[in-house]
Design an enzyme around this catalytic site. Sequence first.
Site, mmCIF file in Angstrom:
data_model
loop_
_atom_site.group_PDB
_atom_site.id
_atom_site.type_symbol
_atom_site.label_atom_id
_atom_site.label_comp_id
_atom_site.label_asym_id
_atom_site.label_seq_id
_atom_site.Cartn_x
_atom_site.Cartn_y
_atom_site.Cartn_z
ATOM 1 N N SER A 77 0.834 -1.201 0.000
ATOM 2 C CA SER A 77 0.000 0.000 0.000
ATOM 3 C C SER A 77 0.872 1.256 0.000
ATOM 4 C CB SER A 77 -0.908 0.017 1.227
ATOM 5 O OG SER A 77 -1.709 -1.138 1.240
HETATM 6 C C1 SAM Z 1 -3.195 -4.115 -0.208
HETATM 7 S S1 SAM Z 1 -2.642 -5.746 0.070
HETATM 8 C C2 SAM Z 1 -1.995 -5.682 1.712
HETATM 9 C C3 SAM Z 1 -0.867 -4.713 1.878
HETATM 10 C C4 SAM Z 1 -0.042 -4.917 3.113
HETATM 11 N N1 SAM Z 1 -0.781 -4.779 4.345
HETATM 12 C C5 SAM Z 1 1.168 -3.997 3.159
HETATM 13 O O1 SAM Z 1 1.956 -4.141 4.101
HETATM 14 O O2 SAM Z 1 1.387 -3.177 2.282
HETATM 15 C C6 SAM Z 1 -4.185 -6.604 0.316
HETATM 16 C C7 SAM Z 1 -4.029 -8.062 0.636
HETATM 17 O O3 SAM Z 1 -5.288 -8.562 1.090
HETATM 18 C C8 SAM Z 1 -5.326 -9.929 0.774
HETATM 19 N N2 SAM Z 1 -6.687 -10.442 0.898
HETATM 20 C C9 SAM Z 1 -7.712 -10.323 0.015
HETATM 21 N N3 SAM Z 1 -8.814 -10.928 0.494
HETATM 22 C C10 SAM Z 1 -8.483 -11.438 1.696
HETATM 23 C C11 SAM Z 1 -9.195 -12.200 2.683
HETATM 24 N N4 SAM Z 1 -10.479 -12.539 2.504
HETATM 25 N N5 SAM Z 1 -8.534 -12.569 3.808
HETATM 26 C C12 SAM Z 1 -7.230 -12.233 3.995
HETATM 27 N N6 SAM Z 1 -6.516 -11.525 3.098
HETATM 28 C C13 SAM Z 1 -7.124 -11.132 1.974
HETATM 29 C C14 SAM Z 1 -4.745 -9.993 -0.630
HETATM 30 O O4 SAM Z 1 -4.255 -11.291 -0.921
HETATM 31 C C15 SAM Z 1 -3.654 -8.934 -0.554
HETATM 32 O O5 SAM Z 1 -2.396 -9.506 -0.334
#
Ligand code: SAM
Length: 401
Positions: A77
């Site tokens: 992000s």
């Molecule tokens: C924007 S990224 C996370 C960025 C991270 N927190 C960082 O340090 O930059 C969003 C993440 O949410 C995960 N995701 C999507 N749906 C999800 C779910 N139902 N449960 C857990 N993770 C999920 C995706 O696989 C993705 O890796």
Amino acid sequence: MTAIEDSTVRDPDALRADMVRALYDQDAVKSESVAAAFAAVPRHRFAPDAPLELAYDLHRTVPVKKDEHGLDLSVMSAAHLQAVMLEQAEIKPGMKVLEIGSGGYNAALIQELVGSDGVVTTVDIDRDIVDRARLCLDDAGYDQVKTVVADAEAGVPDGALYDRIIVTVAAWDIPPSWLSELAEKGRLVVPLTVRGTTRSIAFDREGEGLVSRSYRLARFVPMQGEGAAKERKALLREGVVVQTDDERVPLNTKALNHALDTPRREFWSGAAYDLPDELELYLTLHLSSAARLHASEAVVDSGLVDASALLGVPALVSEDSIAYRTRRENEDTGGFESGVVAHGPQAEALADEYLSLLRRWAQDHRRQGAATIRFLPGPAPSTLPENSVLKRHGVVAVSWR
Ligand SMILES: C[S@@+](CC[C@H](N)C(=O)[O-])C[C@H]1O[C@@H](n2cnc3c(N)ncnc32)[C@H](O)[C@@H]1O
């Protein structure tokens, strides 16, 4: 000389110091603790394949994984948004924190904030992402962060109760597990999508439900798994999409596309246009049949659709007509005046409804942070409260001061 300057600019420590200063200057970082966390964690170590300038760009995400259509499934992000959300969370030393959506970097920032007495768990639905996060965390010296592979819809019971739950993926709803795993005085920070727009909302408990303390516009990749949003999308023509998650809204692709070919009519409110994020929240909750209109740059350049639709704009739709917000310069209304573009046989009636909302908002609610957002968990009530949106696990209700 140039070579020396270049090597200074490319030094990760210097880039990180610049990033922290800019986060302060842009009001994303407000506290010393969040600034110290951003200064401590080597962001580039969590984006080893990205150019340093991208890794340390305040407003850009770093791609991590895409789907077969090239859409992002996971990104690191943008630092600006991470800072805003960490400030919203008000994390203190010793806390237990669950991060939903992994990458490693944000979890490391949280580890800095909770210190050695705190516990950080990060969960992701995608094993590749968790494996990658694990490697980066270990490499950067954050081996105490716990990583879990799971669909966060069901929560992460091992490790509950959490003082803070920070969701880093766009959530359409708030599943019961997040409420039951949140400590009594806990805070949930979640990018919640309401009628197509996502806002990072800091929620505290209020009775059985949640009440907002702050909210900020945010963009995130969408949630996968059980909690994924179910939205209807109508491609009216190349570059023009109308979408809604409200089952009651008619999306008649052919008739709406035909409406766009009828003359464009403009109606002006005589009221001020500003604070678009705030106005948008008001509009989406008050329009009787709300959808979101998106138009590509090419369509906007052709003059068919107004530039307000480039990032998506609240639209009022009927079976055969559509109306949406626009603006024009007007010194008498403080710089800009709001207005409505409408197409189709019911253009005037739709514009009337839209205009009255634009006027009411400008007169009564034109303030930053004027809304309070509540989440009322449980089965659908027989009658929805005013200004509310029905979700699977409860109701999002908004009131304005
Ligand atoms: C924007 S990224 C996370 C960025 C991270 N927190 C960082 O340090 O930059 C969003 C993440 O949410 C995960 N995701 C999507 N749906 C999800 C779910 N139902 N449960 C857990 N993770 C999920 C995706 O696989 C993705 O890796």
